[in-house]
Design a protein around this motif. Structure first.
Motif, PDB file in Angstrom:
ATOM      1  N   PRO A 188      12.946  11.262   0.880  1.00  0.00           N
ATOM      2  CA  PRO A 188      13.990  10.584  -0.194  1.00  0.00           C
ATOM      3  C   PRO A 188      13.614   9.063  -0.013  1.00  0.00           C
ATOM      4  O   PRO A 188      13.218   8.394   0.815  1.00  0.00           O
ATOM      5  N   GLY A 189      13.961   8.161  -1.133  1.00  0.00           N
ATOM      6  CA  GLY A 189      13.870   6.917  -1.174  1.00  0.00           C
ATOM      7  C   GLY A 189      12.789   6.426  -2.055  1.00  0.00           C
ATOM      8  O   GLY A 189      11.993   6.995  -2.643  1.00  0.00           O
ATOM      9  N   GLU A 190      12.770   5.101  -2.090  1.00  0.00           N
ATOM     10  CA  GLU A 190      11.591   4.395  -2.758  1.00  0.00           C
ATOM     11  C   GLU A 190      10.325   4.548  -1.996  1.00  0.00           C
ATOM     12  O   GLU A 190       9.206   4.644  -2.685  1.00  0.00           O
ATOM     13  N   HIS A 191      10.421   4.538  -0.685  1.00  0.00           N
ATOM     14  CA  HIS A 191       8.885   4.746   0.192  1.00  0.00           C
ATOM     15  C   HIS A 191       8.624   6.081   0.702  1.00  0.00           C
ATOM     16  O   HIS A 191       9.562   6.454   1.710  1.00  0.00           O
ATOM     17  N   ASP A 192       7.912   6.939   0.069  1.00  0.00           N
ATOM     18  CA  ASP A 192       7.637   8.257   0.775  1.00  0.00           C
ATOM     19  C   ASP A 192       6.490   7.994   1.916  1.00  0.00           C
ATOM     20  O   ASP A 192       6.252   6.797   2.174  1.00  0.00           O
ATOM     21  N   GLY A 193       5.935   9.011   2.664  1.00  0.00           N
ATOM     22  CA  GLY A 193       5.124   8.737   3.437  1.00  0.00           C
ATOM     23  C   GLY A 193       3.766   8.054   3.355  1.00  0.00           C
ATOM     24  O   GLY A 193       3.173   7.077   4.279  1.00  0.00           O
ATOM     25  N   LEU A 194       3.329   8.387   2.219  1.00  0.00           N
ATOM     26  CA  LEU A 194       2.391   7.580   1.727  1.00  0.00           C
ATOM     27  C   LEU A 194       2.288   6.077   1.363  1.00  0.00           C
ATOM     28  O   LEU A 194       1.736   5.266   1.964  1.00  0.00           O
ATOM     29  N   ALA A 195       3.542   5.860   0.884  1.00  0.00           N
ATOM     30  CA  ALA A 195       3.787   4.316   0.692  1.00  0.00           C
ATOM     31  C   ALA A 195       4.240   3.555   1.795  1.00  0.00           C
ATOM     32  O   ALA A 195       3.797   2.546   2.064  1.00  0.00           O
ATOM     33  N   LEU A 196       4.757   4.295   2.928  1.00  0.00           N
ATOM     34  CA  LEU A 196       5.026   3.765   4.184  1.00  0.00           C
ATOM     35  C   LEU A 196       3.650   3.389   4.884  1.00  0.00           C
ATOM     36  O   LEU A 196       3.894   2.285   5.356  1.00  0.00           O
ATOM     37  N   ALA A 197       2.932   4.456   4.736  1.00  0.00           N
ATOM     38  CA  ALA A 197       1.688   4.117   5.695  1.00  0.00           C
ATOM     39  C   ALA A 197       0.852   3.058   4.988  1.00  0.00           C
ATOM     40  O   ALA A 197       0.177   2.249   5.660  1.00  0.00           O
ATOM     41  N   SER A 198       0.696   2.780   3.440  1.00  0.00           N
ATOM     42  CA  SER A 198       0.266   1.602   2.903  1.00  0.00           C
ATOM     43  C   SER A 198       0.922   0.377   3.247  1.00  0.00           C
ATOM     44  O   SER A 198       0.173  -0.643   3.705  1.00  0.00           O
ATOM     45  N   HIS A 199       2.061   0.334   3.401  1.00  0.00           N
ATOM     46  CA  HIS A 199       2.961  -0.717   3.978  1.00  0.00           C
ATOM     47  C   HIS A 199       2.495  -1.195   5.213  1.00  0.00           C
ATOM     48  O   HIS A 199       2.323  -2.513   5.491  1.00  0.00           O
ATOM     49  N   VAL A 200       2.484  -0.011   6.306  1.00  0.00           N
ATOM     50  CA  VAL A 200       2.097  -0.403   7.654  1.00  0.00           C
ATOM     51  C   VAL A 200       0.927  -0.999   7.599  1.00  0.00           C
ATOM     52  O   VAL A 200       0.539  -2.086   8.504  1.00  0.00           O
ATOM     53  N   ARG A 201      -0.146  -0.375   7.050  1.00  0.00           N
ATOM     54  CA  ARG A 201      -1.666  -0.672   7.262  1.00  0.00           C
ATOM     55  C   ARG A 201      -1.786  -1.901   6.549  1.00  0.00           C
ATOM     56  O   ARG A 201      -2.838  -2.686   6.833  1.00  0.00           O
TER      57      ARG A 201
END
Length: 131
Positions: A57-70
């Motif tokens: 849930p939320g604005e950042h799913d796992g793919l968006a999170l991974a993109s942010h981290v990387r």
């Protein structure tokens, strides 16, 4: 540095975190991508590995999170987890520092992936025991 575990299912997250700590890892955890990003911004340190569920849930799913981290730390290995077949289509092109683990999994599956990605603590053997 530590392992960042991001999983919205509290029980799965608790079991995985416990097993990673028992295996010698330092672990930071979050229940959503949004919480993980806020925590990373506050701490400002690079995770050794990101372990994230794809659908959260939320604005950042796992793919968006991974993109942010990387985008901030390009070499951070990412272990994606999912129990949903439709997520596989979104994860077609994983690079050499990304792995997909399908649910249900046991914590040793994640530990093996961390070892495969070359991010295990010194002295961690291939036989980690656990659940």
């Amino acid at each position: 540095m530590c392992i960042l575990v991001v999983e919205d299912d509290t029980l799965i997250r608790m079991i995985l975190v416990e097993e990673l700590v028992d295996a010698g890892f330092s672990v930071q955890e979050a229940g959503s991508g949004d919480q993980a990003i806020a925590s990373l911004e506050t701490l400002g340190r690079e995770p050794q590995v990101l372990v994230t569920d794809v659908h959260m849930p939320g604005e950042h799913d796992g793919l968006a999170l991974a993109s942010h981290v990387r985008s901030r730390w390009p070499t951070v290995p990412v272990i994606f987890t999912t129990g949903r077949p439709d997520a596989l289509q979104r994860l077609e092109k994983l690079d050499a520092r990304q792995v997909l683990v399908r649910k249900p999994y046991v914590p040793n599956d994640i530990i093996a992936c961390i070892q495969q990605l070359g991010a295990a603590p010194a002295g961690l053997s291939n036989d980690t025991g656990g659940a």
